[in-house]
Design a protein around this motif. Structure first.
Motif, PDB file in Angstrom:
ATOM      1  N   THR A 260       0.809  -1.228   0.000  1.00 54.00           N
ATOM      2  CA  THR A 260       0.000   0.000   0.000  1.00 54.00           C
ATOM      3  C   THR A 260       0.839   1.274   0.000  1.00 54.00           C
ATOM      4  OG1 THR A 260      -0.107   0.121   2.424  1.00 54.00           O
ATOM      5  CG2 THR A 260      -1.797  -1.206   1.299  1.00 54.00           C
ATOM      6  N   GLY A 261       2.122   1.151   0.377  1.00 52.74           N
ATOM      7  CA  GLY A 261       2.967   2.345   0.478  1.00 52.74           C
ATOM      8  C   GLY A 261       2.794   3.092   1.788  1.00 52.74           C
ATOM      9  N   ASP A 262       2.160   2.449   2.784  1.00 51.30           N
ATOM     10  CA  ASP A 262       1.922   3.082   4.090  1.00 51.30           C
ATOM     11  C   ASP A 262       3.057   2.815   5.066  1.00 51.30           C
ATOM     12  OD1 ASP A 262      -0.800   4.307   4.062  1.00 51.30           O
ATOM     13  OD2 ASP A 262      -1.380   2.270   3.490  1.00 51.30           O
ATOM     14  N   ILE A 263       3.332   3.808   5.910  1.00 48.18           N
ATOM     15  CA  ILE A 263       4.194   3.629   7.079  1.00 48.18           C
ATOM     16  C   ILE A 263       3.382   4.052   8.294  1.00 48.18           C
ATOM     17  CG2 ILE A 263       6.305   4.307   8.286  1.00 48.18           C
ATOM     18  CD1 ILE A 263       7.542   4.920   5.571  1.00 48.18           C
ATOM     19  N   ASP A 264       3.288   3.169   9.267  1.00 50.10           N
ATOM     20  CA  ASP A 264       2.516   3.429  10.479  1.00 50.10           C
ATOM     21  C   ASP A 264       3.429   3.387  11.698  1.00 50.10           C
ATOM     22  OD1 ASP A 264       0.054   3.483   9.005  1.00 50.10           O
ATOM     23  OD2 ASP A 264       0.131   1.290   8.950  1.00 50.10           O
ATOM     24  N   LEU A 265       3.055   4.170  12.706  1.00 46.69           N
ATOM     25  CA  LEU A 265       3.822   4.253  13.953  1.00 46.69           C
ATOM     26  C   LEU A 265       2.931   3.891  15.130  1.00 46.69           C
ATOM     27  CD1 LEU A 265       6.343   5.185  15.607  1.00 46.69           C
ATOM     28  CD2 LEU A 265       5.349   7.491  15.561  1.00 46.69           C
ATOM     29  N   PHE A 266       3.427   3.034  16.020  1.00 47.27           N
ATOM     30  CA  PHE A 266       2.735   2.745  17.271  1.00 47.27           C
ATOM     31  C   PHE A 266       3.621   3.288  18.396  1.00 47.27           C
ATOM     32  CE2 PHE A 266       0.594   0.743  20.689  1.00 47.27           C
ATOM     33  CZ  PHE A 266      -0.654   0.353  20.221  1.00 47.27           C
ATOM     34  N   GLU A 267       3.151   4.343  19.026  1.00 46.53           N
ATOM     35  CA  GLU A 267       3.937   5.026  20.056  1.00 46.53           C
ATOM     36  C   GLU A 267       3.671   4.452  21.442  1.00 46.53           C
ATOM     37  OE1 GLU A 267       4.282   9.553  18.787  1.00 46.53           O
ATOM     38  OE2 GLU A 267       2.217   8.837  18.575  1.00 46.53           O
ATOM     39  N   PRO A 268       4.616   4.611  22.358  1.00 47.75           N
ATOM     40  CA  PRO A 268       4.394   4.157  23.739  1.00 47.75           C
ATOM     41  C   PRO A 268       3.157   4.824  24.346  1.00 47.75           C
ATOM     42  CG  PRO A 268       6.700   4.702  23.391  1.00 47.75           C
ATOM     43  CD  PRO A 268       5.959   5.172  22.168  1.00 47.75           C
ATOM     44  N   ASP A 269       2.423   4.083  25.140  1.00 49.97           N
ATOM     45  CA  ASP A 269       1.236   4.586  25.840  1.00 49.97           C
ATOM     46  C   ASP A 269       0.064   4.905  24.910  1.00 49.97           C
ATOM     47  OD1 ASP A 269       2.654   4.472  28.296  1.00 49.97           O
ATOM     48  OD2 ASP A 269       3.519   6.445  27.884  1.00 49.97           O
ATOM     49  N   LYS A 270       0.137   4.516  23.644  1.00 54.30           N
ATOM     50  CA  LYS A 270      -0.980   4.705  22.718  1.00 54.30           C
ATOM     51  C   LYS A 270      -1.728   3.380  22.567  1.00 54.30           C
ATOM     52  CE  LYS A 270       0.176   8.969  21.804  1.00 54.30           C
ATOM     53  NZ  LYS A 270      -0.642  10.116  22.236  1.00 54.30           N
ATOM     54  N   THR A 271      -2.923   3.456  22.002  1.00 53.90           N
ATOM     55  CA  THR A 271      -3.741   2.254  21.861  1.00 53.90           C
ATOM     56  C   THR A 271      -3.981   1.841  20.413  1.00 53.90           C
ATOM     57  OG1 THR A 271      -5.769   3.588  21.924  1.00 53.90           O
ATOM     58  CG2 THR A 271      -4.952   2.710  24.029  1.00 53.90           C
ATOM     59  N   LYS A 272      -3.480   2.644  19.483  1.00 52.98           N
ATOM     60  CA  LYS A 272      -3.674   2.285  18.077  1.00 52.98           C
ATOM     61  C   LYS A 272      -2.552   2.859  17.212  1.00 52.98           C
ATOM     62  CE  LYS A 272      -6.847   6.163  17.189  1.00 52.98           C
ATOM     63  NZ  LYS A 272      -8.193   6.526  16.698  1.00 52.98           N
ATOM     64  N   TRP A 273      -2.479   2.312  16.016  1.00 55.91           N
ATOM     65  CA  TRP A 273      -1.484   2.760  15.055  1.00 55.91           C
ATOM     66  C   TRP A 273      -1.825   4.152  14.509  1.00 55.91           C
ATOM     67  CZ3 TRP A 273       2.944   0.110  14.008  1.00 55.91           C
ATOM     68  CH2 TRP A 273       2.991  -1.242  14.375  1.00 55.91           C
ATOM     69  N   LYS A 274      -0.772   4.894  14.150  1.00 56.86           N
ATOM     70  CA  LYS A 274      -0.944   6.206  13.518  1.00 56.86           C
ATOM     71  C   LYS A 274      -0.210   6.202  12.185  1.00 56.86           C
ATOM     72  CE  LYS A 274       1.469   9.767  14.974  1.00 56.86           C
ATOM     73  NZ  LYS A 274       1.950  10.898  15.804  1.00 56.86           N
ATOM     74  N   ASN A 275      -0.953   6.510  11.119  1.00 58.03           N
ATOM     75  CA  ASN A 275      -0.310   6.579   9.809  1.00 58.03           C
ATOM     76  C   ASN A 275       0.518   7.857   9.723  1.00 58.03           C
ATOM     77  OD1 ASN A 275      -0.640   7.650   6.671  1.00 58.03           O
ATOM     78  ND2 ASN A 275      -0.244   5.461   6.846  1.00 58.03           N
ATOM     79  N   ILE A 276       1.813   7.701   9.384  1.00 57.04           N
ATOM     80  CA  ILE A 276       2.690   8.872   9.325  1.00 57.04           C
ATOM     81  C   ILE A 276       3.239   9.119   7.920  1.00 57.04           C
ATOM     82  CG2 ILE A 276       3.345   8.752  11.757  1.00 57.04           C
ATOM     83  CD1 ILE A 276       5.970   7.427  10.859  1.00 57.04           C
ATOM     84  N   TYR A 277       2.966   8.201   7.004  1.00 59.63           N
ATOM     85  CA  TYR A 277       3.429   8.402   5.623  1.00 59.63           C
ATOM     86  C   TYR A 277       2.601   7.520   4.705  1.00 59.63           C
ATOM     87  CZ  TYR A 277       6.527   8.570   1.536  1.00 59.63           C
ATOM     88  OH  TYR A 277       7.042   8.747   0.273  1.00 59.63           O
ATOM     89  N   LYS A 278       2.238   8.072   3.547  1.00 56.66           N
ATOM     90  CA  LYS A 278       1.509   7.288   2.552  1.00 56.66           C
ATOM     91  C   LYS A 278       1.950   7.734   1.169  1.00 56.66           C
ATOM     92  CE  LYS A 278      -3.086   5.650   1.235  1.00 56.66           C
ATOM     93  NZ  LYS A 278      -2.819   4.251   1.573  1.00 56.66           N
ATOM     94  N   TYR A 279       2.290   6.788   0.344  1.00 57.34           N
ATOM     95  CA  TYR A 279       2.680   7.093  -1.030  1.00 57.34           C
ATOM     96  C   TYR A 279       1.861   6.217  -1.957  1.00 57.34           C
ATOM     97  CZ  TYR A 279       5.548   8.129  -5.104  1.00 57.34           C
ATOM     98  OH  TYR A 279       5.982   8.556  -6.345  1.00 57.34           O
ATOM     99  N   LYS A 280       1.091   6.842  -2.826  1.00 60.62           N
ATOM    100  CA  LYS A 280       0.250   6.088  -3.746  1.00 60.62           C
ATOM    101  C   LYS A 280       1.122   5.218  -4.633  1.00 60.62           C
ATOM    102  CE  LYS A 280      -3.510   6.558  -7.099  1.00 60.62           C
ATOM    103  NZ  LYS A 280      -4.355   7.508  -7.873  1.00 60.62           N
ATOM    104  N   MET A 281       0.861   3.941  -4.623  1.00 59.33           N
ATOM    105  CA  MET A 281       1.711   3.000  -5.337  1.00 59.33           C
ATOM    106  C   MET A 281       1.589   3.169  -6.845  1.00 59.33           C
ATOM    107  SD  MET A 281       3.368   1.341  -3.061  1.00 59.33           S
ATOM    108  CE  MET A 281       3.992  -0.077  -3.935  1.00 59.33           C
TER     109      MET A 281
END
Length: 334
Positions: A260-281
């Protein structure tokens, strides 16, 4: 470089892609294609068709893209380099080590560029993924989990049993065919020190090569004085197509999705992933960038981002994995 003549060797799915891209980038060039089977079929985008290597050599191309089965790469590349042709070899560079050093020496002697087609390194999302890791977004990397898989009959448009992927004699099997992962893990995390592995034919697919590989890669000591360990799974059997990598660090987890071209980050003390980069394939984007880089290396006389030595190092890892699986022991990578 006034590029007048281009040769594409092999006309499978990847050969057709390179032929189409070559015609798009160099509309005025004369493009020849070397095929292993004689046919009366008209090949769009090609100006000349050859069925014998000697005919292709008489064509006197300036560059060649090698898309034949891996077992033929060294023989064909050596003949072309001997004639002063710059060569881009689709991954893997070969199915064994025989003739590789001789080919490299011949390229150096004749001032030929030898590049290897691990095109994932040109994906914007993977380049960004590496950049974020290098910048310590998630702190020190503690663990890596990478996997790629796709059901072989769905991957190949023709009968999968006749494909390169399915046949040992042509350089098939997940280790060689899905070696992109070994290349990009080396690129991001450095040289592999040792491997442990279990490879085998788990499914009912009618192939004579491994369809599954479970691998543990131990990297050489990093800047934080630790030996990072990665698990890597490769397969031809999963119906839910996947290409993904997780890097677990001291400050969170980073996830790259190569489909998909996505990069996701899961930070300490968080409960879900956060999308931090997306590049249309773009299915052709990384290949076009690979082409332009190859031509740039020729014009500027510089070493390719994915050099012939990079290709050899991936093959070294693959051979160590095979030994580790058959022996049941940890094996040092030479």
């Amino acid at each position: 470089m006034d590029l007048k003549k281009i040769l594409i060797v092999g006309l499978g799915s990847i050969g057709l892609k390179h032929l189409r891209i070559a015609r798009e980038i160099f509309p005025e060039s004369i493009i020849g294609v070397l095929r292993h089977k004689k046919t009366n079929e008209v090949t769009a985008d090609a100006d000349k068709i050859f069925f014998d290597l000697s005919q292709a050599l008489k064509f006197q191309p300036q560059i060649a893209i090698i898309c034949s089965p891996a077992s033929e790469h060294v023989k064909i590349s050596s003949a072309l380099v001997g004639q002063g042709v710059h060569v881009l070899i689709e991954k893997p560079i070969s199915d064994n080590q025989k003739g590789l050093e001789e080919l490299n020496c011949k390229a150096i002697k004749n001032n030929c560029v030898l590049a290897v087609g691990y095109n994932l390194r040109f994906l914007p999302s993977l380049m960004k993924f590496k950049n974020l890791i290098d910048k310590n977004l998630i702190g020190n990397a503690y663990s890596v989990r990478s996997e790629v898989g796709q059901y072989l009959p769905n991957w190949r448009k023709t009968d999968y049993r006749d494909s390169v992927s399915a046949k040992k004699i042509l350089g098939g099997g997940v280790l060689l065919e899905l070696s992109h992962e070994l290349d990009y893990l080396r690129w991001i995390f450095g040289e592999v020190e040792s491997v442990q592995a279990e490879i085998g034919h788990q499914s009912k697919l009618e192939i004579d090569v491994e369809d599954t590989a479970h691998i543990i890669l131990k990297f050489k000591e990093s800047k934080n004085k630790s030996n990072l360990v990665a698990s890597l799974n490769l397969d031809f059997i999963r119906h839910d197509k996947a290409r993904i990598c997780h890097v677990i660090g001291g400050k969170g987890t980073l996830r790259w999705n190569g489909l998909t071209g996505d990069i996701d980050l899961f930070e300490p003390d968080k409960t879900k992933w956060k999308n931090i980069y997306k590049y249309k394939m773009d299915q052709d984007g990384s290949y076009k960038d690979e082409w332009l880089h190859f031509i740039d290396c020729i014009n500027k006389k510089i070493t390719p981002k994915i050099s012939f030595q990079d290709g050899i190092k991936v093959l070294n890892i693959i051979e160590s994995i095979k030994i580790a699986s058959s022996s049941g022991k940890k094996v040092l990578v030479k």
